[in-house]
Write an enzyme that holds these catalytic residues in place. Structure first.
Site, PDB file in Angstrom:
ATOM      1  N   ASN A 275      18.932 -18.812  -4.827  1.00 12.61           N
ATOM      2  CA  ASN A 275      19.245 -18.288  -3.493  1.00 12.61           C
ATOM      3  C   ASN A 275      19.338 -16.781  -3.600  1.00 12.61           C
ATOM      4  O   ASN A 275      20.360 -16.227  -4.018  1.00 12.61           O
ATOM      5  CB  ASN A 275      20.559 -18.884  -2.989  1.00 12.61           C
ATOM      6  CG  ASN A 275      20.418 -20.363  -2.715  1.00 12.61           C
ATOM      7  OD1 ASN A 275      19.837 -20.763  -1.711  1.00 12.61           O
ATOM      8  ND2 ASN A 275      20.909 -21.184  -3.639  1.00 12.61           N
ATOM      9  N   GLU A 276      18.254 -16.137  -3.241  1.00  8.10           N
ATOM     10  CA  GLU A 276      18.151 -14.695  -3.396  1.00  8.10           C
ATOM     11  C   GLU A 276      18.943 -13.986  -2.297  1.00  8.10           C
ATOM     12  O   GLU A 276      19.301 -14.609  -1.287  1.00  8.10           O
ATOM     13  CB  GLU A 276      16.670 -14.278  -3.328  1.00  8.10           C
ATOM     14  CG  GLU A 276      15.792 -14.923  -4.390  1.00  8.10           C
ATOM     15  CD  GLU A 276      16.041 -14.393  -5.801  1.00  8.10           C
ATOM     16  OE1 GLU A 276      17.140 -13.883  -6.092  1.00  8.10           O
ATOM     17  OE2 GLU A 276      15.126 -14.513  -6.639  1.00  8.10           O
ATOM     18  N   PRO A 277      19.248 -12.680  -2.488  1.00  6.73           N
ATOM     19  CA  PRO A 277      19.941 -11.944  -1.436  1.00  6.73           C
ATOM     20  C   PRO A 277      19.253 -12.167  -0.086  1.00  6.73           C
ATOM     21  O   PRO A 277      18.021 -12.159  -0.006  1.00  6.73           O
ATOM     22  CB  PRO A 277      19.814 -10.490  -1.901  1.00  6.73           C
ATOM     23  CG  PRO A 277      19.750 -10.606  -3.388  1.00  6.73           C
ATOM     24  CD  PRO A 277      18.993 -11.859  -3.675  1.00  6.73           C
TER      25      PRO A 277
ATOM     26  N   SER B 277      19.975 -14.986   1.577  1.00  9.25           N
ATOM     27  CA  SER B 277      20.122 -16.427   1.823  1.00  9.25           C
ATOM     28  C   SER B 277      21.324 -16.684   2.719  1.00  9.25           C
ATOM     29  O   SER B 277      22.375 -16.059   2.556  1.00  9.25           O
ATOM     30  CB  SER B 277      20.315 -17.183   0.505  1.00  9.25           C
ATOM     31  OG  SER B 277      19.169 -17.078  -0.291  1.00  9.25           O
TER      32      SER B 277
END
Ligand code: F6R
Length: 640
Positions: free
Chosen positions: A164-166, A168
């Site tokens: 979950n990348e920035p 998300s």
């Protein structure tokens, strides 16, 4: 079922999620594995299944190793365990070298009695049009299993959990995600270059993770220190997905000293607890106060101390002026242009002894270029000031050489031999084998021994070139090629007796008065840390030898960071000319220039990183009110 919480610390005022700090990742991993094991056993006793959420990456490996140990040594059974992994690269097949399925098999599943049908890992090969359904089904399977009891997490250097990348959303579900450039850069070494890292992955969502009844997030190594601080002390924000865990009722962050270094309780402990005001603590407090209020130390006032949580310290000394002078002098004493000691000088307040005037010096360099990158200015001074300087290159550094570089050198040898009709069947066959392999090598594939040898030779030549440039004779160059490193992969073997013996032997041979080593005490997996452990062990084994009584050990920081200013015990200044000379010394490492195999997220070249770091150290001293130098290299003494 309620999970057992063996380790649940009280929360400190600056921290918005419980954090527990252990001495090192090994110790921390044992405690975490114990909690998981006890939970599995409790479920068995109640006739229930234990549902675990599992992570991959370098961080959880030590926990898995401990679980495997518990299985073999204590008979811990995993027959009642169902596991769900967080993520998988898209579109990697399960048997790909870098697939998370393969990672889990190799690090855990193959060594325990978990039932294969109970191990769920997202399938990286699901066709795009079926992905949405596939992801929903993955969530359904977790729900059918009763939800996750204990979710293990790592944290990305950008704050991601799972993938979950920035950006998300807090309630995001399991889905396909585009990987951040920084995530791909972090994974580049596993794939033999960033270009080969998949651009997408399937990941459990933040919402999926937050449904777990217990979450344990593991954080090791100083490169994670800044992001850990943000996740623990910063606001809840989509820009740092791990910060969402602040809203979870049963989350624990488990970390170790180096990763915890940026937390307020470590950075400014006087703000969170009663501290003992010893020299180290006073230095830490006063330097950080001066940098915070942007004043040189000698200009700090009583008000500055009182307004910034340091009234205790002031009460102890009576007035700011007295503390200021004390700390200023301590810092002043660390600066020396004579790293090997100044002959015939009063050395009461100098970092090194004056005698013997000519010292034997042994510099340990984990890779073939760390000596010049991290302490090139000091190396040069030691040589110029007439000491007998030896360098011991601990590893061959062969995996950091690009294939086309190896190809170039191999072709060179073959052409050279042909031109001069050098008929050495054996040698020619070896180079031809290397050439043939390189021409068909797949990305991330392990090099054959011959290619590793070629790559090692390339780095040897570069190191010799640097030594020639600095001015030490061939007899003072020692290539140790420590066996632990020679796996051909990023993953190394554990240190063995053979490694210790080699280090011991070179120390015994040189009998140094000064020993320099790369002191990356922090990085739990990196080669520097392993190389340092090998030195510590060898020194420990030798410490009763008579010559060791005269041996002082100085640690330089090998990676990109520098020692904190309050820790520095010797700072060696450099003139602009010396900075330039060091740059030329670094340039000798041609294979590490212009886009290297292990670039990481920092796109600067090594000489740029070194120069910026050395300038930053000098600037810090200057900001604190000490003399203004162009650059400085810094060292901490290790008392064995
Ligand atoms: C792995 C995962 C990631 C990693 C994170 C840290 O399944 O989901 O979030 O935990 O990228 O990776 P390492 O541990 O390699 O630093």
């Amino acid at each position: 079922m309620e999970s057992e919480t063996l380790i649940q610390p009280k929360m400190l005022s600056h921290e918005k999620v419980p954090v527990v700090i252990y001495k090192n990742s090994r110790e921390a991993s044992k405690i975490v594995a114990r909690e998981i094991a006890d939970f599995i056993i409790a479920c068995q006793q109640n006739g229930k299944r234990a549902v675990l959420g599992l992570a991959t990456g370098s961080t959880p490996k030590t926990v898995y190793a401990e679980l495997v140990r518990l299985h073999h040594r204590e008979g811990l059974s995993f027959k009642n365990v169902i596991s769900f992994n967080l993520d998988e690269y898209y579109t990697l097949p399960p048997d790909a070298i870098q697939s998370y399925r393969r990672f889990m098999n190799e690090n855990l599943f193959d060594h325990i009695d978990i039932l294969p049908e109970n191990c769920y890992i997202p399938d990286g090969t699901v066709p795009q049009e079926l992905l949405k359904t596939y992801c929903t089904e993955y969530e359904n399977k977790i729900a059918e299993a009763g939800g996750i009891d204990i979710q293990l997490l790592g944290i990305g250097s950008n704050g991601h959990i799972g993938f979950n990348e920035p950006g998300s959303h807090v309630s995001s579900p399991t889905r396909l995600i585009t990987l951040d450039l920084s995530t791909r850069a972090d994974a580049a070494s596993d794939f033999g270059g960033i270009a080969n890292v998949p651009k997408k992955a399937i990941t459990m969502g933040v919402g999926t993770i937050l449904k777990a009844r217990r979450i344990i997030l593991l954080v090791w190594g100083e490169r994670k220190a800044d992001i850990l601080k943000k996740a623990v002390e910063g606001p809840v924000t989509e820009f740092v997905p791990a910060s969402y865990l602040q809203g979870h009722p049963n989350t624990l962050f488990v970390t170790e000293q180096s990763a915890a270094a940026a937390l307020t309780r470590r950075k400014s402990p006087w703000l969170t607890e009663n501290v003992v005001w010893d020299t180290a603590m006073i230095k830490k407090a006063v330097t950080s106060l001066a940098l915070m209020v942007k004043k040189p130390i000698l200009k700090l006032t009583d008000n500055d101390y009182n307004e910034n949580g340091l009234s205790d310290l002031l009460a102890m000394y009576g007035q700011a002026y007295d503390i200021n002078i004390k700390v200023f002098n301590w810092l002043q004493y660390t600066i020396t242009g004579w790293p090997g000691g100044k002959p015939n000088a009063d050395d009461t307040n100098r970092p090194e002894r004056a005698n013997p005037a000519k010292k034997r010096v042994l510099i340990f360099s984990p890779h073939p270029d760390d000596d010049i990158i991290s302490m090139g200015g000091t190396f040069q001074r030691l040589v110029d000031q007439g000491h007998e300087v030896h360098v011991a290159y601990q590893t061959s550094g062969n995996i950091a050489v690009a294939d086309d570089e190896a190809l170039r050198f191999t072709e060179f040898v073959i052409d050279f031999n042909e031109k001069f009709s050098i008929e050495n069947e054996g040698t020619n066959a070896i180079y031809k084998k290397a050439l043939a392999f390189l021409k068909v090598k797949e990305s991330g594939e392990k090099d054959i021994e011959e290619v590793r040898y070629v790559k090692g030779l390339i780095r040897r030549g570069e190191a010799r070139n640097t030594c020639r440039f600095v001015g030490i004779p061939a007899g003072c160059i020692h290539f140790l090629d420590l066996p632990f490193y020679e796996t051909g992969l990023v993953e190394k073997s554990p240190l063995s007796q053979k490694d210790y013996a080699i280090i011991q032997q070179v120390i015994q041979q040189v009998q140094p008065h000064q020993l320099y080593a790369a002191g990356d005490l922090a990085d739990p997996h990196g080669t520097h840390k392993v190389c340092l452990d090998a030195i510590f062990e060898a020194v420990h084994l030798l410490k009763n030898e008579a010559f060791m009584k005269d041996c002082w050990v100085w640690l330089y920081k090998g990676a990109w960071a520098e020692w904190d200013i309050d820790m520095i015990e010797m700072a060696v200044p450099m003139s602009p000319d010396q900075v330039l000379k060091k740059r030329l010394g670094i340039f000798k490492h041609q294979s590490q220039k212009d886009g290297v195999v292990y670039q990481g997220t920092d796109s600067r070249e090594f000489w740029q990183r070194a120069e910026e770091r050395n300038k930053a150290t000098a600037d810090l001293y200057n900001k604190l009110g000490l003399a203004e130098y162009a650059a400085m290299e810094a060292f901490v003494r290790w008392h064995f």
